[in-house]
Every structure is written in structure tokens, then in C-alpha cells.
Motif scaffolding. Structure first.
Motif, mmCIF file in Angstrom:
data_model
loop_
_atom_site.group_PDB
_atom_site.id
_atom_site.type_symbol
_atom_site.label_atom_id
_atom_site.label_comp_id
_atom_site.label_asym_id
_atom_site.label_seq_id
_atom_site.Cartn_x
_atom_site.Cartn_y
_atom_site.Cartn_z
ATOM 1 N N ILE A 61 32.757 33.487 80.473
ATOM 2 C CA ILE A 61 32.826 32.801 79.194
ATOM 3 C C ILE A 61 31.995 31.524 79.326
ATOM 4 N N PRO A 62 31.130 31.209 78.348
ATOM 5 C CA PRO A 62 30.330 29.982 78.441
ATOM 6 C C PRO A 62 31.204 28.735 78.594
ATOM 7 N N GLY A 63 30.696 27.779 79.370
ATOM 8 C CA GLY A 63 31.397 26.521 79.588
ATOM 9 C C GLY A 63 31.090 25.988 80.966
ATOM 10 N N GLY A 64 31.821 24.946 81.364
ATOM 11 C CA GLY A 64 31.584 24.378 82.681
ATOM 12 C C GLY A 64 32.413 23.141 82.932
ATOM 13 N N LYS A 65 31.989 22.385 83.928
ATOM 14 C CA LYS A 65 32.747 21.219 84.378
ATOM 15 C C LYS A 65 32.694 20.071 83.371
ATOM 16 N N VAL A 66 33.801 19.353 83.320
ATOM 17 C CA VAL A 66 33.886 18.134 82.518
ATOM 18 C C VAL A 66 33.444 16.976 83.408
#
Length: 138
Positions: free
Chosen positions: A37-42
Motif C-alpha cells: 500500500i502506498p505510504g512511508g515513514k513519518v
């Protein structure tokens, strides 16, 4: 050494009844060739909804709206650069977009819009990353 905790945020985007997944590049150190799922680290001092909008734009070229929290999953891993053990909490958000025209980044080899039945088949075959599979299973 103290345990490190990381925060990541990912967005499940549905468009015309299909869900967006990205295929992790074959040269990746983690989950090469699997779908996520697209996304990543904050980043430090970043609101997680802004992080998700930033990551989505970087990975897909899509501008999104963040709607609601769908799920929370945990994944522990070893950081590639530092070799430190990290416990990662991933917020899985429902997001919306106005287009299905995706431009992937160098982090991914492919993308696709899949029906829920197709996603469930991919989960059964082990083609999704564990957090992505867990996010869809609840």
C-alpha cells in the motif's frame, strides 16, 4: 540499547471499485517483488496526514485526501543503514483521489488497481507485504 519505535502511514485508495497497490522494486532490501500500500515513514515533527500526502505524491504522483483511520498494524524489522532493530507502527488510512493515472517512483517496478477479490487472491498467494495483507484482512 533502547528499542527504537518508528511510525509509518499508508493509504488504501479505492477508485472505481479498485484498490491501488505498488510493486516494490526487485532490488529492494525488504520485500522485493511484493505488492504494498502506498505510504512511508513519518518524519520528525511532521503530522502523519501530511506525511501520507507527501509519500503518496512521491510514490504515485497522486494528490489525495485523507478520510479516516482503517487499521493499525505493527511490523518489526532491522534498519538497513544502521542495523538497528525497529518496532514500526503503521497507521492504515482510507484515502481518496480524483484520478487513477499513476506515475510511480524509482522505489517501485509496477502498480495496479485491483478488485477486492483480486487483492484477496494476492494475499492467499503471499504476494503482498505482511502489513498490506494484514491491513486488508481486518
Amino acid at each position: 540499547m533502547a528499542t527504537l519505535w518508528g511510525l509509518a502511514v499508508r493509504g488504501i485508495c479505492e477508485f472505481d471499485g479498485k484498490y491501488l497497490l505498488l510493486k516494490i522494486r526487485s532490488k529492494s532490501a525488504h520485500d522485493a517483488g511484493r505488492w504494498e500500500i502506498p505510504g512511508g515513514k513519518v518524519k520528525k515533527c511532521e503530522y502523519f496526514d501530511n506525511a501520507l500526502k507527501r509519500e503518496y505524491l512521491e510514490e504515485t504522483g497522486l494528490e489525495i485526501d485523507v478520510d479516516t483511520l482503517l487499521n493499525v498494524v505493527r511490523r518489526d524489522y532491522t534498519a538497513c543503514k544502521t542495523n538497528e532493530e525497529v518496532k514500526s507502527i503503521q497507521l492504515i488510512m482510507k484515502v481518496t483521489c480524483d484520478s487513477d493515472e499513476v506515475t510511480i517512483s524509482e522505489e517501485h517496478d509496477d502498480y495496479g488497481w485491483f478488485s477486492l477479490d483480486e487483492v484477496n487472491e494476492m494475499i492467499e498467494k503471499g504476494l503482498l507485504t505482511p502489513p498490506a495483507a494484514e491491513a486488508f484482512e481486518k
